[in-house]
Design an enzyme around this catalytic site. Structure first.
Site, PDB file in Angstrom:
ATOM      1  N   CYS A 113       0.816  -1.226   0.000  1.00 14.23           N
ATOM      2  CA  CYS A 113       0.000   0.000   0.000  1.00 14.23           C
ATOM      3  C   CYS A 113       0.847   1.274   0.000  1.00 14.23           C
ATOM      4  O   CYS A 113       0.351   2.346  -0.327  1.00 14.23           O
ATOM      5  CB  CYS A 113      -0.952  -0.008   1.188  1.00 14.23           C
ATOM      6  SG  CYS A 113      -2.130  -1.365   1.098  1.00 14.23           S
ATOM      7  N   HIS A 250      -3.249   7.382   1.824  1.00 11.64           N
ATOM      8  CA  HIS A 250      -3.633   6.066   1.320  1.00 11.64           C
ATOM      9  C   HIS A 250      -5.032   5.758   1.847  1.00 11.64           C
ATOM     10  O   HIS A 250      -5.351   6.046   3.007  1.00 11.64           O
ATOM     11  CB  HIS A 250      -2.634   5.011   1.814  1.00 11.64           C
ATOM     12  CG  HIS A 250      -3.121   3.612   1.605  1.00 11.64           C
ATOM     13  ND1 HIS A 250      -3.575   3.164   0.380  1.00 11.64           N
ATOM     14  CD2 HIS A 250      -3.247   2.560   2.460  1.00 11.64           C
ATOM     15  CE1 HIS A 250      -3.948   1.902   0.497  1.00 11.64           C
ATOM     16  NE2 HIS A 250      -3.764   1.517   1.745  1.00 11.64           N
ATOM     17  N   ASN A 280     -10.003  -0.138  -0.791  1.00  7.14           N
ATOM     18  CA  ASN A 280      -8.539  -0.049  -0.673  1.00  7.14           C
ATOM     19  C   ASN A 280      -7.926  -0.613  -1.960  1.00  7.14           C
ATOM     20  O   ASN A 280      -7.983  -1.813  -2.206  1.00  7.14           O
ATOM     21  CB  ASN A 280      -8.094  -0.846   0.552  1.00  7.14           C
ATOM     22  CG  ASN A 280      -6.586  -0.784   0.766  1.00  7.14           C
ATOM     23  OD1 ASN A 280      -5.839  -0.340  -0.109  1.00  7.14           O
ATOM     24  ND2 ASN A 280      -6.149  -1.245   1.936  1.00  7.14           N
TER      25      ASN A 280
HETATM   26  O1  UT7 Z   1      -3.931  -0.912   3.314  1.00 10.81           O
HETATM   27  C1  UT7 Z   1      -2.971  -1.192   4.227  1.00 10.81           C
HETATM   28  C2  UT7 Z   1      -3.282  -1.779   5.425  1.00 10.81           C
HETATM   29  N1  UT7 Z   1      -4.595  -2.216   5.759  1.00 10.81           N
HETATM   30  C3  UT7 Z   1      -5.280  -1.519   6.635  1.00 10.81           C
HETATM   31  O2  UT7 Z   1      -4.955  -0.408   6.954  1.00 10.81           O
HETATM   32  C4  UT7 Z   1      -6.460  -2.186   7.292  1.00 10.81           C
HETATM   33  C5  UT7 Z   1      -6.387  -1.934   8.754  1.00 10.81           C
HETATM   34  N2  UT7 Z   1      -7.459  -2.523   9.524  1.00 10.81           N
HETATM   35  C6  UT7 Z   1      -8.744  -2.133   9.403  1.00 10.81           C
HETATM   36  O3  UT7 Z   1      -9.075  -1.302   8.603  1.00 10.81           O
HETATM   37  C7  UT7 Z   1      -9.732  -2.724  10.375  1.00 10.81           C
HETATM   38  O4  UT7 Z   1      -9.045  -3.420  11.385  1.00 10.81           O
HETATM   39  C8  UT7 Z   1     -10.760  -3.659   9.699  1.00 10.81           C
HETATM   40  C9  UT7 Z   1     -11.713  -2.860   8.841  1.00 10.81           C
HETATM   41  C10 UT7 Z   1     -10.038  -4.701   8.863  1.00 10.81           C
HETATM   42  C11 UT7 Z   1     -11.595  -4.343  10.767  1.00 10.81           C
HETATM   43  O5  UT7 Z   1     -12.194  -3.390  11.626  1.00 10.81           O
HETATM   44  P1  UT7 Z   1     -12.097  -3.575  13.226  1.00 10.81           P
HETATM   45  O6  UT7 Z   1     -12.881  -2.492  13.811  1.00 10.81           O
HETATM   46  O7  UT7 Z   1     -10.621  -3.644  13.558  1.00 10.81           O
HETATM   47  O8  UT7 Z   1     -12.841  -4.938  13.442  1.00 10.81           O
HETATM   48  P2  UT7 Z   1     -12.302  -6.290  14.081  1.00 10.81           P
HETATM   49  O9  UT7 Z   1     -11.299  -6.930  13.201  1.00 10.81           O
HETATM   50  O10 UT7 Z   1     -11.925  -6.005  15.495  1.00 10.81           O
HETATM   51  O11 UT7 Z   1     -13.610  -7.165  14.048  1.00 10.81           O
HETATM   52  C12 UT7 Z   1     -14.783  -6.814  14.816  1.00 10.81           C
HETATM   53  C13 UT7 Z   1     -15.844  -7.865  14.583  1.00 10.81           C
HETATM   54  C14 UT7 Z   1     -15.314  -9.294  14.728  1.00 10.81           C
HETATM   55  O12 UT7 Z   1     -16.333 -10.067  15.342  1.00 10.81           O
HETATM   56  P3  UT7 Z   1     -16.222 -10.408  16.915  1.00 10.81           P
HETATM   57  O13 UT7 Z   1     -14.944 -11.152  17.076  1.00 10.81           O
HETATM   58  O14 UT7 Z   1     -16.240  -9.087  17.600  1.00 10.81           O
HETATM   59  O15 UT7 Z   1     -17.455 -11.226  17.142  1.00 10.81           O
HETATM   60  C15 UT7 Z   1     -15.167  -9.757  13.297  1.00 10.81           C
HETATM   61  O16 UT7 Z   1     -15.296 -11.148  13.156  1.00 10.81           O
HETATM   62  O17 UT7 Z   1     -16.345  -7.759  13.252  1.00 10.81           O
HETATM   63  C16 UT7 Z   1     -16.307  -9.058  12.611  1.00 10.81           C
HETATM   64  N3  UT7 Z   1     -16.117  -8.889  11.196  1.00 10.81           N
HETATM   65  C17 UT7 Z   1     -17.112  -8.666  10.327  1.00 10.81           C
HETATM   66  N4  UT7 Z   1     -18.443  -8.562  10.506  1.00 10.81           N
HETATM   67  C18 UT7 Z   1     -19.197  -8.312   9.403  1.00 10.81           C
HETATM   68  C19 UT7 Z   1     -14.938  -8.879  10.513  1.00 10.81           C
HETATM   69  N5  UT7 Z   1     -15.178  -8.678   9.205  1.00 10.81           N
HETATM   70  C20 UT7 Z   1     -16.511  -8.521   9.068  1.00 10.81           C
HETATM   71  C21 UT7 Z   1     -17.350  -8.271   7.970  1.00 10.81           C
HETATM   72  N6  UT7 Z   1     -18.670  -8.173   8.180  1.00 10.81           N
HETATM   73  N7  UT7 Z   1     -16.869  -8.116   6.719  1.00 10.81           N
END
Ligand code: UT7
Length: 323
Positions: A113, A250, A280
């Site tokens: 990225c 980004h 992204n």
């Molecule tokens: O481009 C370069 C680098 N990449 C990034 O910068 C990405 C960085 N990370 C992020 O943007 C975020 O961490 C994400 C968008 C990937 C995830 O957001 P988050 O607020 O960190 O969510 P999380 O991973 O803590 O997940 C929260 C909950 C989980 O469920 P539980 O364990 O709380 O029951 C996940 O399983 O959301 C669940 N979850 C989803 N639910 C519905 C994860 N993906 C999804 C989904 N739809 N697509």
């Protein structure tokens, strides 16, 4: 003093738009979750015949048109991509050929990225070092082809597309009032490899592999790493957050964009956001956002523009330039 000044910009996007509503029928997700956690509403997905090189070529042609130049005027092509069409030759060489360019040289840069920031830094070094007068810098990706479409934690986040700029050597006074690239700051740390990687490759599995990410872990590091390189950019040029006309980050996640802007003290009105439209697109996201803000008249000649990115590796970096 020689400066690398942006002469033109252009983009290319695949024909097909994939909405959050469509993703609801593919994996256990919802439009609400995606919008609230990321700000993404749709992304473009490459179809048959659309490749990293075809998208990169489209963006390159648009950038050349905007600059009033042709491929004959270009010395070097640098393509930032982590989704090359082939392991080799480089996508840049393919684009060079598609443009009918058989002089100079072309190569790829791979920094995920942060790729566009790395590519601009490389182009700037060639230009300031007198090795090139005009460099076509392209960010082009087809991340849809390395996604695991059954993994809801990653497949909703990424999209395909390409953006390009033409950088040209122009004489500057050597002050921070010059047009062009004023400073570039790059960092990487391979200790974070496992947090965002592709689980395949020619020398390990012999397959292309799929993207794997511990999103929360990446998120935790993002704002701090972005702040690090932006503060270094300010130190190198004598500018502060108040001087920035446009922050073009980004586009990974609206929450990371907002969090970084807040920490840096840059008001959200000065931040260019396209993650809602493109998702992204990795190395393509900054040139896509730059082109959006430059073509609708937000970014004007003389504006101070800050680019920053963080991604797989980890890699991170910033470019401060005057448009
Ligand atoms: O481009 C370069 C680098 N990449 C990034 O910068 C990405 C960085 N990370 C992020 O943007 C975020 O961490 C994400 C968008 C990937 C995830 O957001 P988050 O607020 O960190 O969510 P999380 O991973 O803590 O997940 C929260 C909950 C989980 O469920 P539980 O364990 O709380 O029951 C996940 O399983 O959301 C669940 N979850 C989803 N639910 C519905 C994860 N993906 C999804 C989904 N739809 N697509």
């Amino acid at each position: 003093m020689i400066r690398s000044v942006v002469r033109g910009f252009g983009i290319a996007l695949p024909k097909r738009v994939l909405t959050n509503a469509e993703l609801e029928s593919m994996v256990d997700t919802s439009d609400d979750w995606i919008v609230q956690r990321t700000g993404i509403r749709q992304r473009y997905i490459a179809g048959e015949g659309e490749t990293t090189a075809s998208l990169g070529e489209g963006a390159a042609r648009a950038a050349l048109d905007k600059a009033g130049l042709t491929a004959a005027d270009i010395d070097v092509i640098i393509v930032a991509t982590s989704t090359p069409d082939n392991t080799f030759p480089a996508t840049a060489v393919n684009i060079q050929n598609r443009l009918g360019m058989h002089h100079g040289f072309a190569f790829d840069v791979q920094a995920v990225c942060s790729g566009f920031v790395y590519a601009v830094t490389t182009a700037d070094a060639y230009i300031r070092g007198g090795l090139a007068k005009r460099v076509l810098v392209i960010g082009a990706e087809t991340f849809s082809r390395i996604l695991d479409w059954t993994d809801r934690t990653t497949c909703v986040l990424f999209g395909d597309g390409a953006g390009a700029i033409v950088l040209e050597a122009q004489e500057g006074a050597g002050t921070n009032q010059d047009r062009g690239v004023l400073t570039t700051q790059l960092r990487s740390d391979g200790a974070h490899r496992e947090k965002l990687y592709v689980d395949g490759g020619p020398s390990t599995t012999g397959t292309v592999g799929h993207l794997r990410m511990e999103g929360r872990e990446v998120f935790k590091h993002a704002v701090g790493m972005i702040t690090d390189v932006v503060v270094s950019s300010f130190d190198a040029t004598g500018f502060s957050a108040d001087d920035i006309d446009w922050l073009v980050p980004h586009q990974a996640n609206k929450r990371i964009i907002d969090g970084s802007a807040k920490k840096l003290g840059i008001p959200l009105e000065k931040v260019v956001v396209t993650v809602d439209l493109h998702g992204n697109t990795s190395a393509a996201s900054i040139p896509l956002a730059l082109a959006a803000a430059a073509s609708d008249g937000r970014i004007k000649e003389g504006d101070l523009v800050l680019l920053e990115a963080m991604g797989g590796g980890f890699t991170w970096g910033a470019v401060l330039l005057r448009w």
